[in-house]
Design a protein around this motif. Structure first.
Motif, PDB file in Angstrom:
ATOM      1  N   HIS A   6      18.108 -25.111  27.880  1.00 35.30           N
ATOM      2  CA  HIS A   6      18.391 -26.296  27.065  1.00 35.30           C
ATOM      3  C   HIS A   6      19.249 -25.948  25.856  1.00 35.30           C
ATOM      4  CE1 HIS A   6      14.517 -27.688  29.089  1.00 35.30           C
ATOM      5  NE2 HIS A   6      15.449 -28.508  29.543  1.00 35.30           N
ATOM      6  N   VAL A   7      20.185 -25.029  26.058  1.00 32.00           N
ATOM      7  CA  VAL A   7      21.104 -24.609  24.995  1.00 32.00           C
ATOM      8  C   VAL A   7      22.377 -25.434  25.056  1.00 32.00           C
ATOM      9  CG1 VAL A   7      22.676 -22.737  24.329  1.00 32.00           C
ATOM     10  CG2 VAL A   7      20.242 -22.274  24.668  1.00 32.00           C
ATOM     11  N   ALA A   8      22.888 -25.804  23.898  1.00 32.07           N
ATOM     12  CA  ALA A   8      24.168 -26.510  23.789  1.00 32.07           C
ATOM     13  C   ALA A   8      25.131 -25.664  22.965  1.00 32.07           C
ATOM     14  CB  ALA A   8      23.978 -27.874  23.136  1.00 32.07           C
ATOM     15  N   LEU A   9      26.312 -25.420  23.507  1.00 34.87           N
ATOM     16  CA  LEU A   9      27.383 -24.712  22.811  1.00 34.87           C
ATOM     17  C   LEU A   9      28.517 -25.698  22.592  1.00 34.87           C
ATOM     18  CD1 LEU A   9      27.457 -21.382  24.884  1.00 34.87           C
ATOM     19  CD2 LEU A   9      26.254 -21.832  22.736  1.00 34.87           C
ATOM     20  N   MET A  10      28.850 -25.947  21.329  1.00 33.13           N
ATOM     21  CA  MET A  10      29.859 -26.946  20.986  1.00 33.13           C
ATOM     22  C   MET A  10      30.982 -26.292  20.184  1.00 33.13           C
ATOM     23  SD  MET A  10      26.859 -29.546  19.926  1.00 33.13           S
ATOM     24  CE  MET A  10      25.945 -28.080  19.448  1.00 33.13           C
ATOM     25  N   VAL A  11      32.135 -26.946  20.148  1.00 39.21           N
ATOM     26  CA  VAL A  11      33.284 -26.431  19.414  1.00 39.21           C
ATOM     27  C   VAL A  11      33.787 -27.490  18.444  1.00 39.21           C
ATOM     28  CG1 VAL A  11      35.628 -25.528  19.562  1.00 39.21           C
ATOM     29  CG2 VAL A  11      33.946 -24.912  21.313  1.00 39.21           C
ATOM     30  N   ALA A  12      33.862 -27.112  17.173  1.00 42.44           N
ATOM     31  CA  ALA A  12      34.504 -27.955  16.167  1.00 42.44           C
ATOM     32  C   ALA A  12      35.967 -27.544  16.121  1.00 42.44           C
ATOM     33  CB  ALA A  12      33.834 -27.767  14.810  1.00 42.44           C
ATOM     34  N   ASP A  13      36.855 -28.396  16.626  1.00 45.41           N
ATOM     35  CA  ASP A  13      38.262 -28.021  16.769  1.00 45.41           C
ATOM     36  C   ASP A  13      39.204 -28.889  15.935  1.00 45.41           C
ATOM     37  OD1 ASP A  13      38.097 -30.346  18.225  1.00 45.41           O
ATOM     38  OD2 ASP A  13      38.704 -29.458  20.136  1.00 45.41           O
ATOM     39  N   SER A  14      38.653 -29.551  14.922  1.00 44.79           N
ATOM     40  CA  SER A  14      39.491 -30.314  13.988  1.00 44.79           C
ATOM     41  C   SER A  14      39.347 -29.748  12.579  1.00 44.79           C
ATOM     42  CB  SER A  14      39.107 -31.799  14.002  1.00 44.79           C
ATOM     43  OG  SER A  14      39.373 -32.378  15.267  1.00 44.79           O
ATOM     44  N   VAL A  15      39.291 -28.421  12.506  1.00 40.23           N
ATOM     45  CA  VAL A  15      39.093 -27.758  11.216  1.00 40.23           C
ATOM     46  C   VAL A  15      40.397 -27.141  10.735  1.00 40.23           C
ATOM     47  CG1 VAL A  15      36.670 -27.292  11.725  1.00 40.23           C
ATOM     48  CG2 VAL A  15      38.395 -25.567  12.283  1.00 40.23           C
ATOM     49  N   GLN A  16      40.441 -26.868   9.431  1.00 39.40           N
ATOM     50  CA  GLN A  16      41.584 -26.236   8.804  1.00 39.40           C
ATOM     51  C   GLN A  16      41.132 -24.965   8.089  1.00 39.40           C
ATOM     52  OE1 GLN A  16      44.753 -27.101   9.133  1.00 39.40           O
ATOM     53  NE2 GLN A  16      44.183 -28.847  10.442  1.00 39.40           N
ATOM     54  N   PRO A  17      42.048 -24.012   7.873  1.00 43.21           N
ATOM     55  CA  PRO A  17      41.665 -22.753   7.230  1.00 43.21           C
ATOM     56  C   PRO A  17      41.149 -22.947   5.801  1.00 43.21           C
ATOM     57  CG  PRO A  17      43.824 -22.565   8.287  1.00 43.21           C
ATOM     58  CD  PRO A  17      43.459 -24.012   8.300  1.00 43.21           C
ATOM     59  N   GLY A  18      40.250 -22.043   5.394  1.00 41.62           N
ATOM     60  CA  GLY A  18      39.789 -21.998   4.018  1.00 41.62           C
ATOM     61  C   GLY A  18      39.078 -23.244   3.537  1.00 41.62           C
ATOM     62  N   THR A  19      38.358 -23.896   4.429  1.00 42.56           N
ATOM     63  CA  THR A  19      37.725 -25.171   4.095  1.00 42.56           C
ATOM     64  C   THR A  19      36.226 -25.104   4.372  1.00 42.56           C
ATOM     65  OG1 THR A  19      39.758 -26.332   4.711  1.00 42.56           O
ATOM     66  CG2 THR A  19      37.763 -27.667   4.530  1.00 42.56           C
ATOM     67  N   THR A  20      35.440 -25.692   3.471  1.00 42.37           N
ATOM     68  CA  THR A  20      33.999 -25.802   3.674  1.00 42.37           C
ATOM     69  C   THR A  20      33.689 -27.158   4.296  1.00 42.37           C
ATOM     70  OG1 THR A  20      33.486 -24.362   1.802  1.00 42.37           O
ATOM     71  CG2 THR A  20      31.740 -25.833   2.542  1.00 42.37           C
ATOM     72  N   TYR A  21      32.943 -27.122   5.380  1.00 47.56           N
ATOM     73  CA  TYR A  21      32.544 -28.337   6.086  1.00 47.56           C
ATOM     74  C   TYR A  21      31.029 -28.485   6.047  1.00 47.56           C
ATOM     75  CZ  TYR A  21      37.287 -28.437   7.970  1.00 47.56           C
ATOM     76  OH  TYR A  21      38.653 -28.481   8.091  1.00 47.56           O
ATOM     77  N   LEU A  22      30.578 -29.708   5.912  1.00 46.96           N
ATOM     78  CA  LEU A  22      29.175 -30.056   6.101  1.00 46.96           C
ATOM     79  C   LEU A  22      29.041 -30.707   7.471  1.00 46.96           C
ATOM     80  CD1 LEU A  22      28.452 -31.589   2.568  1.00 46.96           C
ATOM     81  CD2 LEU A  22      28.329 -29.194   3.305  1.00 46.96           C
ATOM     82  N   TYR A  23      27.850 -30.651   8.049  1.00 45.94           N
ATOM     83  CA  TYR A  23      27.717 -31.209   9.397  1.00 45.94           C
ATOM     84  C   TYR A  23      26.319 -31.731   9.656  1.00 45.94           C
ATOM     85  CZ  TYR A  23      25.522 -26.737  10.860  1.00 45.94           C
ATOM     86  OH  TYR A  23      24.704 -25.647  10.993  1.00 45.94           O
ATOM     87  N   ASP A  24      26.231 -32.639  10.608  1.00 45.22           N
ATOM     88  CA  ASP A  24      24.957 -33.191  11.099  1.00 45.22           C
ATOM     89  C   ASP A  24      24.854 -32.932  12.591  1.00 45.22           C
ATOM     90  OD1 ASP A  24      23.983 -34.236   8.714  1.00 45.22           O
ATOM     91  OD2 ASP A  24      24.931 -36.207   9.012  1.00 45.22           O
ATOM     92  N   LEU A  25      23.719 -32.471  13.018  1.00 47.34           N
ATOM     93  CA  LEU A  25      23.410 -32.349  14.440  1.00 47.34           C
ATOM     94  C   LEU A  25      22.914 -33.691  14.946  1.00 47.34           C
ATOM     95  CD1 LEU A  25      22.807 -30.536  16.974  1.00 47.34           C
ATOM     96  CD2 LEU A  25      20.513 -30.243  16.001  1.00 47.34           C
ATOM     97  N   ARG A  26      23.374 -34.067  16.144  1.00 46.71           N
ATOM     98  CA  ARG A  26      22.883 -35.300  16.766  1.00 46.71           C
ATOM     99  C   ARG A  26      22.320 -34.979  18.144  1.00 46.71           C
ATOM    100  NH1 ARG A  26      27.002 -40.212  16.456  1.00 46.71           N
ATOM    101  NH2 ARG A  26      27.930 -39.005  18.165  1.00 46.71           N
ATOM    102  N   ILE A  27      21.166 -35.539  18.426  1.00 50.10           N
ATOM    103  CA  ILE A  27      20.530 -35.394  19.732  1.00 50.10           C
ATOM    104  C   ILE A  27      20.305 -36.788  20.302  1.00 50.10           C
ATOM    105  CG2 ILE A  27      18.530 -34.529  21.015  1.00 50.10           C
ATOM    106  CD1 ILE A  27      18.151 -32.406  18.910  1.00 50.10           C
ATOM    107  N   ASP A  28      20.875 -37.021  21.466  1.00 51.80           N
ATOM    108  CA  ASP A  28      20.824 -38.346  22.091  1.00 51.80           C
ATOM    109  C   ASP A  28      21.304 -39.428  21.121  1.00 51.80           C
ATOM    110  OD1 ASP A  28      19.924 -37.338  24.513  1.00 51.80           O
ATOM    111  OD2 ASP A  28      17.807 -37.536  23.960  1.00 51.80           O
ATOM    112  N   GLY A  29      22.353 -39.101  20.362  1.00 51.50           N
ATOM    113  CA  GLY A  29      22.968 -40.063  19.467  1.00 51.50           C
ATOM    114  C   GLY A  29      22.278 -40.256  18.134  1.00 51.50           C
ATOM    115  N   VAL A  30      21.180 -39.552  17.897  1.00 52.78           N
ATOM    116  CA  VAL A  30      20.413 -39.716  16.657  1.00 52.78           C
ATOM    117  C   VAL A  30      20.607 -38.482  15.781  1.00 52.78           C
ATOM    118  CG1 VAL A  30      18.115 -40.030  15.654  1.00 52.78           C
ATOM    119  CG2 VAL A  30      18.710 -41.136  17.830  1.00 52.78           C
ATOM    120  N   ALA A  31      21.010 -38.676  14.529  1.00 49.71           N
ATOM    121  CA  ALA A  31      21.204 -37.564  13.601  1.00 49.71           C
ATOM    122  C   ALA A  31      19.862 -36.910  13.298  1.00 49.71           C
ATOM    123  CB  ALA A  31      21.849 -38.060  12.316  1.00 49.71           C
ATOM    124  N   VAL A  32      19.866 -35.574  13.298  1.00 46.69           N
ATOM    125  CA  VAL A  32      18.652 -34.799  13.044  1.00 46.69           C
ATOM    126  C   VAL A  32      18.783 -34.147  11.670  1.00 46.69           C
ATOM    127  CG1 VAL A  32      17.165 -32.930  13.844  1.00 46.69           C
ATOM    128  CG2 VAL A  32      18.386 -34.363  15.509  1.00 46.69           C
TER     129      VAL A  32
END
Length: 442
Positions: A78-104
């Motif tokens: 039940h492992v998920a491997l995802m790729v964030a591919d809209s990033v730019q160099p030298g930038t800090t990003y915050l993120y939310d995990l979603r499971i079945d469309g619901v933010a965790v």
């Protein structure tokens, strides 16, 4: 006290979620291999689910990006491997995990930072790397009877509190037990059980995690390339440690390399090509010629002032005991001679395995001394083996027989970079420090 409070908050939050109908989250999220334009993200669910991540530039929260969505399945834990591919160099990003469309929501920061595009523009920014090995999480049903071997899990919270850019796992990142060795069920259970420990989650969520393995996450104690299930354990290792590329040497190993700022890390595999210790016929292989030739080429081509070569076991230790590289004397001599002949600057070995920490420094005629920083262990039982091991390259005052981790801080202008090594105990208190200028390694 701060560490204990954070652990209590996490457990209370998890308890509250359970009471309200918790999302099916087993472990994570985790930040994996991080490049200027892509970041790998990992999580594990408790049942089949659809997982994705929403992320945003910390300075522009109104513009949201989405990773690919992944359906988790039992066969892959039940492992998920995802790729964030809209990033730019030298930038800090915050993120939310979603499971079945619901933010965790998580009770700790979920963020990642991409490496800076500094070349031809400015001095390289400072970089902080945390290092450690030997993470043992107790599992009474499968552990040996007696006093539990693992303890002081709060050290993981101490590492997270140091806010490293990178967490570098030096091997024995989990401990496969006898019941685990020969089945997919067993190996998945062990990796999942270790990954789920609550104290580990903040570190996974906010530092970029990279790893190699040693015997205990590869197979049985002291195992070598003859281990029957090495294809299985390699598959599961790759599943739980999302790298940009394994098998960098062209073989089946978990060998890899990555760059961050002006530092390059080379993660070698001391199990895949290894033959039995003490074998009396044939070539004695530890890293193997194929991997060594790749390493020499990769080091020769690197422009990094500090080139960290990660090996599961000690390289510079002169004592031909335990699983030190010195027990494979001919191949060790070959590697060290090749490094000298090629006149490669900036090489520092990083190792784990020993259940104590020490710095070994080997003088070399006509060139700079080779350093081997051994950092062990995180939570596994410690050892006093150093008291009987004759390592003539051991630096006085650097042995620490206690749960600990290391911080590697690289700073300074481009032509005058400096490495500061800090060894910290389970509470994050500094136990010793050393400073090495890049100019000393030329």
């Amino acid at each position: 006290m701060r560490i204990q409070l954070l652990s209590c908050i996490m457990m209370a939050a998890n308890g509250a979620l359970s009471a309200q109908g918790a999302p099916p989250l087993a472990a994570g999220p985790m930040v994996g291999a991080t490049e200027m334009r892509e970041v790998r993200l990992w999580t594990q669910t408790t049942r089949p689910a659809v997982v994705d991540v929403v992320y945003w530039d910390s300075t522009s929260p109104g513009k949201r990006f989405h990773t690919n969505s992944v359906q988790t399945r039992a066969h892959t834990g039940h492992v998920a491997l995802m790729v964030a591919d809209s990033v730019q160099p030298g930038t800090t990003y915050l993120y939310d995990l979603r499971i079945d469309g619901v933010a965790v929501s998580r009770p700790y920061p979920t963020r990642f930072r991409t490496p800076t595009l500094w070349q031809f523009r400015t001095d390289p920014p400072p970089l902080r790397i945390a290092i450690g090995s030997c993470l043992y999480i107790n599992d009474a049903q499968y552990d040996r009877p007696g006093v539990p071997y693992g303890s002081d899990y709060g050290i993981l919270t101490s590492i997270a509190a140091a806010r490293p850019d990178i967490m570098l796992w030096l091997g024995d990142n989990t401990y496969l037990r006898e019941a685990d060795w020969y089945t997919r069920t067993g190996v998945l259970h062990r990796y999942s059980h270790t990954r789920a420990v609550p104290e580990l989650q903040p570190l996974l969520a906010a530092a970029s995690n990279y790893a190699t393995w040693d015997d205990h996450d590869f197979g049985p104690n002291d195992s070598d390339g003859s281990f029957r299930e090495r294809l299985l354990t390699r598959e599961i290792f790759e599943l739980f440690w999302p790298s940009s590329r394994y098998g960098a040497d062209g073989g089946g190993s978990v060998t890899s390399t990555f760059e961050w700022q002006d530092v390059q890390v080379f993660l070698t595999d001391n199990r895949w090509y290894r033959n039995a210790q003490g074998r009396r016929t044939g070539d004695a292989r530890y890293l193997g010629r194929q991997q060594i030739e790749w390493l020499i080429d990769a080091l020769r081509g690197s422009r990094a002032p500090f080139k960290f070569v990660v090996v599961g076991g000690q390289v510079i230790n002169s004592s031909a005991t335990f699983e030190n590289y010195a027990t494979y004397a001919e191949e060790r001599a070959f590697l060290l001679q090749r490094l000298a002949d090629e006149k490669i600057p900036g090489v520092i070995f990083l190792s784990g395995d020993k259940h104590w920490t020490e710095l070994s420094v080997m003088p070399r005629e006509g060139t700079y001394p080779l350093h081997d920083l051994t950092v062990s262990s995180l939570t596994a039982g410690t050892s006093n083996g150093w008291t009987t091991e004759d390592n003539r390259f051991r630096v006085d005052g650097t042995v620490l027989q206690a749960h600990n981790f290391g911080l590697l801080d690289v700073s300074g202008p481009r032509n005058d970079r400096v490495l500061t090594i800090s060894i910290r105990d389970k509470d994050g208190a500094e136990r010793w420090t050393r400073r090495i200028a890049a100019s000393e390694l030329r």
